[in-house]
Design a protein around this motif. Structure first.
Motif, PDB file in Angstrom:
ATOM      1  N   SER B  61       0.798  -1.513   0.462  1.00 32.81           N
ATOM      2  CA  SER B  61      -0.361  -0.043  -0.407  1.00 32.81           C
ATOM      3  C   SER B  61       0.712   1.430  -0.306  1.00 32.81           C
ATOM      4  CB  SER B  61      -0.896   0.286   1.113  1.00 32.81           C
ATOM      5  OG  SER B  61       0.011  -0.442   1.993  1.00 32.81           O
ATOM      6  N   ALA B  62       0.277   2.400  -0.430  1.00 36.11           N
ATOM      7  CA  ALA B  62       1.009   3.580  -0.404  1.00 36.11           C
ATOM      8  C   ALA B  62       0.388   4.422   0.238  1.00 36.11           C
ATOM      9  CB  ALA B  62       1.296   3.807  -1.755  1.00 36.11           C
ATOM     10  N   SER B  63       0.796   5.472   0.930  1.00 38.54           N
ATOM     11  CA  SER B  63       0.077   7.155   0.937  1.00 38.54           C
ATOM     12  C   SER B  63       1.067   8.156   0.563  1.00 38.54           C
ATOM     13  CB  SER B  63       0.650   7.172   2.774  1.00 38.54           C
ATOM     14  OG  SER B  63       1.040   7.335   2.896  1.00 38.54           O
ATOM     15  N   PHE B  64       0.252   9.355   0.149  1.00 39.19           N
ATOM     16  CA  PHE B  64       1.039  10.576  -0.353  1.00 39.19           C
ATOM     17  C   PHE B  64       0.817  11.711   0.394  1.00 39.19           C
ATOM     18  CE2 PHE B  64       1.465  13.755  -3.540  1.00 39.19           C
ATOM     19  CZ  PHE B  64       1.371  14.240  -4.029  1.00 39.19           C
ATOM     20  N   ASN B  65       1.636  12.365   0.797  1.00 38.39           N
ATOM     21  CA  ASN B  65       1.379  13.391   1.677  1.00 38.39           C
ATOM     22  C   ASN B  65       1.825  15.248   0.715  1.00 38.39           C
ATOM     23  OD1 ASN B  65       1.963  16.120   3.222  1.00 38.39           O
ATOM     24  ND2 ASN B  65       1.703  14.351   5.281  1.00 38.39           N
ATOM     25  N   GLU B  66       0.488  15.247  -0.027  1.00 36.88           N
ATOM     26  CA  GLU B  66       0.837  16.579  -0.813  1.00 36.88           C
ATOM     27  C   GLU B  66       1.729  18.392  -0.366  1.00 36.88           C
ATOM     28  OE1 GLU B  66      -2.625  17.054  -2.620  1.00 36.88           O
ATOM     29  OE2 GLU B  66      -1.559  18.978  -3.877  1.00 36.88           O
ATOM     30  N   LYS B  67       1.606  18.124   0.998  1.00 38.32           N
ATOM     31  CA  LYS B  67       1.836  18.653   2.020  1.00 38.32           C
ATOM     32  C   LYS B  67       3.020  19.129   1.512  1.00 38.32           C
ATOM     33  CE  LYS B  67      -2.268  20.946   4.036  1.00 38.32           C
ATOM     34  NZ  LYS B  67      -3.220  21.748   5.209  1.00 38.32           N
ATOM     35  N   LYS B  68       3.392  17.892   2.186  1.00 39.67           N
ATOM     36  CA  LYS B  68       4.920  17.252   3.096  1.00 39.67           C
ATOM     37  C   LYS B  68       5.846  16.681   1.822  1.00 39.67           C
ATOM     38  CE  LYS B  68       4.542  16.257   7.766  1.00 39.67           C
ATOM     39  NZ  LYS B  68       4.452  14.849   8.653  1.00 39.67           N
ATOM     40  N   GLN B  69       5.032  16.795   0.355  1.00 34.48           N
ATOM     41  CA  GLN B  69       5.457  16.405  -0.720  1.00 34.48           C
ATOM     42  C   GLN B  69       6.467  14.845  -0.267  1.00 34.48           C
ATOM     43  OE1 GLN B  69       6.650  21.057  -1.468  1.00 34.48           O
ATOM     44  NE2 GLN B  69       8.373  19.578  -1.283  1.00 34.48           N
ATOM     45  N   GLN B  70       5.619  14.416  -0.304  1.00 32.83           N
ATOM     46  CA  GLN B  70       6.150  13.310   0.198  1.00 32.83           C
ATOM     47  C   GLN B  70       5.229  12.034  -0.169  1.00 32.83           C
ATOM     48  OE1 GLN B  70       7.452  13.180   4.323  1.00 32.83           O
ATOM     49  NE2 GLN B  70       9.082  13.896   4.266  1.00 32.83           N
ATOM     50  N   SER B  71       5.785  10.377  -0.399  1.00 31.79           N
ATOM     51  CA  SER B  71       5.161   9.546  -0.367  1.00 31.79           C
ATOM     52  C   SER B  71       5.345   8.667  -0.133  1.00 31.79           C
ATOM     53  CB  SER B  71       4.900   8.734  -1.895  1.00 31.79           C
ATOM     54  OG  SER B  71       3.731   7.774  -2.162  1.00 31.79           O
ATOM     55  N   SER B  72       5.390   7.415   0.552  1.00 30.85           N
ATOM     56  CA  SER B  72       5.492   6.242   1.488  1.00 30.85           C
ATOM     57  C   SER B  72       4.810   5.162   0.827  1.00 30.85           C
ATOM     58  CB  SER B  72       5.550   6.236   2.866  1.00 30.85           C
ATOM     59  OG  SER B  72       5.895   7.651   3.417  1.00 30.85           O
ATOM     60  N   LEU B  73       5.562   3.776   0.623  1.00 30.91           N
ATOM     61  CA  LEU B  73       5.435   2.471  -0.222  1.00 30.91           C
ATOM     62  C   LEU B  73       4.947   1.397   1.184  1.00 30.91           C
ATOM     63  CD1 LEU B  73       4.171   1.295  -2.826  1.00 30.91           C
ATOM     64  CD2 LEU B  73       6.855   0.937  -2.733  1.00 30.91           C
ATOM     65  N   TYR B  74       4.618   1.032   1.217  1.00 32.12           N
ATOM     66  CA  TYR B  74       4.436  -0.105   2.776  1.00 32.12           C
ATOM     67  C   TYR B  74       4.119  -1.083   2.536  1.00 32.12           C
ATOM     68  CZ  TYR B  74       2.916   4.422   4.887  1.00 32.12           C
ATOM     69  OH  TYR B  74       2.785   5.411   5.867  1.00 32.12           O
ATOM     70  N   LEU B  75       5.386  -2.140   2.380  1.00 27.19           N
ATOM     71  CA  LEU B  75       5.419  -3.581   2.301  1.00 27.19           C
ATOM     72  C   LEU B  75       5.000  -4.268   3.713  1.00 27.19           C
ATOM     73  CD1 LEU B  75       8.417  -3.147   0.095  1.00 27.19           C
ATOM     74  CD2 LEU B  75       5.879  -3.438  -0.654  1.00 27.19           C
ATOM     75  N   THR B  76       4.121  -5.015   3.392  1.00 21.89           N
ATOM     76  CA  THR B  76       3.641  -5.957   5.015  1.00 21.89           C
ATOM     77  C   THR B  76       3.968  -7.617   4.762  1.00 21.89           C
ATOM     78  OG1 THR B  76       1.730  -4.140   5.117  1.00 21.89           O
ATOM     79  CG2 THR B  76       1.337  -6.115   6.249  1.00 21.89           C
ATOM     80  N   ALA B  77       3.914  -8.378   5.624  1.00 17.28           N
ATOM     81  CA  ALA B  77       4.366  -9.639   5.709  1.00 17.28           C
ATOM     82  C   ALA B  77       5.038  -9.787   3.985  1.00 17.28           C
ATOM     83  CB  ALA B  77       3.326 -10.056   5.903  1.00 17.28           C
ATOM     84  N   SER B  78       6.278  -8.888   3.994  1.00 12.68           N
ATOM     85  CA  SER B  78       6.645  -9.839   2.624  1.00 12.68           C
ATOM     86  C   SER B  78       7.147 -10.890   2.480  1.00 12.68           C
ATOM     87  CB  SER B  78       8.254  -8.713   3.043  1.00 12.68           C
ATOM     88  OG  SER B  78       8.866  -9.404   3.894  1.00 12.68           O
ATOM     89  N   GLN B  79       7.301 -11.428   1.008  1.00 15.05           N
ATOM     90  CA  GLN B  79       7.306 -12.880   0.325  1.00 15.05           C
ATOM     91  C   GLN B  79       8.830 -12.509  -0.624  1.00 15.05           C
ATOM     92  OE1 GLN B  79       4.029 -12.482  -2.537  1.00 15.05           O
ATOM     93  NE2 GLN B  79       3.057 -12.393   0.038  1.00 15.05           N
ATOM     94  N   LEU B  80       8.912 -13.195  -0.815  1.00 15.55           N
ATOM     95  CA  LEU B  80      10.311 -13.410  -1.799  1.00 15.55           C
ATOM     96  C   LEU B  80       9.811 -12.464  -2.726  1.00 15.55           C
ATOM     97  CD1 LEU B  80      11.801 -17.206  -0.835  1.00 15.55           C
ATOM     98  CD2 LEU B  80      12.944 -15.438  -0.320  1.00 15.55           C
ATOM     99  N   SER B  81       9.117 -12.802  -3.627  1.00 18.12           N
ATOM    100  CA  SER B  81       8.845 -12.167  -4.944  1.00 18.12           C
ATOM    101  C   SER B  81       8.468 -10.592  -4.836  1.00 18.12           C
ATOM    102  CB  SER B  81       7.401 -12.832  -5.310  1.00 18.12           C
ATOM    103  OG  SER B  81       6.588 -12.415  -4.024  1.00 18.12           O
ATOM    104  N   TYR B  82       9.240 -10.273  -3.559  1.00 14.78           N
ATOM    105  CA  TYR B  82       8.597  -8.720  -3.474  1.00 14.78           C
ATOM    106  C   TYR B  82      10.085  -8.018  -3.740  1.00 14.78           C
ATOM    107  CZ  TYR B  82       4.341  -8.716  -0.999  1.00 14.78           C
ATOM    108  OH  TYR B  82       3.134  -8.684  -1.039  1.00 14.78           O
ATOM    109  N   SER B  83      10.953  -8.839  -4.039  1.00 13.57           N
ATOM    110  CA  SER B  83      12.400  -8.497  -4.142  1.00 13.57           C
ATOM    111  C   SER B  83      12.494  -8.042  -5.529  1.00 13.57           C
ATOM    112  CB  SER B  83      13.424  -9.624  -4.188  1.00 13.57           C
ATOM    113  OG  SER B  83      13.456 -10.311  -2.865  1.00 13.57           O
ATOM    114  N   GLY B  84      13.160  -6.849  -5.344  1.00 11.79           N
ATOM    115  CA  GLY B  84      13.553  -5.298  -6.365  1.00 11.79           C
ATOM    116  C   GLY B  84      13.876  -4.672  -6.080  1.00 11.79           C
ATOM    117  N   THR B  85      14.105  -3.239  -7.029  1.00 11.07           N
ATOM    118  CA  THR B  85      14.733  -2.585  -6.214  1.00 11.07           C
ATOM    119  C   THR B  85      13.075  -1.259  -6.957  1.00 11.07           C
ATOM    120  OG1 THR B  85      16.676  -1.916  -7.709  1.00 11.07           O
ATOM    121  CG2 THR B  85      16.175   0.127  -7.686  1.00 11.07           C
TER     122      THR B  85
END
Lengths: 114, 111
Positions: B61-85
């Motif tokens: 999931s992800a969030s977007f804080n327009e005022k802070k000019q930031q976004s964050s990506l949340y990876l929960t209960a990671s799996q091997l397939s999540y590996s990458g850049t």
């Protein structure tokens, strides 16, 4: 989503020569872009390929070095001219869906200049 | 100006969580998130179009804080397939289709 193909998938070229990369999309799209990705680095936008008019280049990229054609809404070419080893990179085309703003990439062309 | 991502790299065990941040020096209108596996093209994960918008994609999931000019990506209960850049892509103008990519975060999930 869009299905995008690129040709060639890879090439090794001598310095001073030129290479033309083709990008074909399976459906008509308005927005098409060319990116470069050097090994281990992020993607850098080269230009927007505009159908029927000259491409729009980003800072640091010029038409003489990277001429782009976009004859219709499903096809574009990028030429890397007068190549030097610094041009060794992966070149990717992408499309952005007008309604959803989703972006999809072709598989890339890996270019090595010797 | 290229958005800056943090951390630059992270190693996880399967099942652990991770957060990847994307910060821009320019005001943002929208943010993309991508995952790129070695030797492959980036794969689009999601777009966030409005400030404060949160989106989910499986356990990502992800969030977007327009005022802070930031976004964050949340990876929960990671799996091997999540590996990458992981890359964020940002657009600073309403109606633009042109995205500038962030510096990237290398993520490796170990068994």
């Amino acid at each position: 989503s869009a299905v995008i193909s690129q040709k060639p998938s890879r090439d090794i070229c001598q310095r001073g020569t030129s290479l033309t990369i083709q990008c074909q999309v399976d459906s008509q799209v308005t927005m098409m872009f060319w990116y470069r990705q050097q090994p281990g680095q992020s993607l850098t936008l080269i230009a927007t390929a505009n159908q029927g008019s000259e491409a729009t280049y980003e800072s640091g990229f010029v038409i003489d070095k990277f001429p782009i054609s976009r004859p219709n809404l499903t096809f574009s070419t990028l030429t890397v001219s007068n190549m030097s080893p610094e041009d060794s990179s992966i070149y990717l085309c992408s499309v952005v869906q007008a309604m959803t703003y989703e972006q999809y990439f072709g598989p890339g062309t890996r270019l090595t200049v010797t | 100006q290229q958005p800056v991502q943090s951390p630059q790299a992270v190693i996880l065990r399967e099942g652990e969580d991770a957060v990847i941040n994307c910060s821009s020096s320019k005001a943002l209108y929208s943010v993309h998130w991508y995952r790129q596996k070695h030797g492959e093209a980036p794969v689009f994960l999601m777009i966030l179009l409005k400030g404060g918008e949160q989106k989910g994609h499986e356990k990502i999931s992800a969030s977007f804080n327009e005022k802070k000019q930031q976004s964050s990506l949340y990876l929960t209960a990671s799996q091997l397939s999540y590996s990458g850049t992981y890359f964020c892509g940002t657009a600073s103008t309403s109606g633009t289709y042109k995205y500038i990519f962030g510096t990237g975060t290398r993520l490796k999930v170990l068994a």
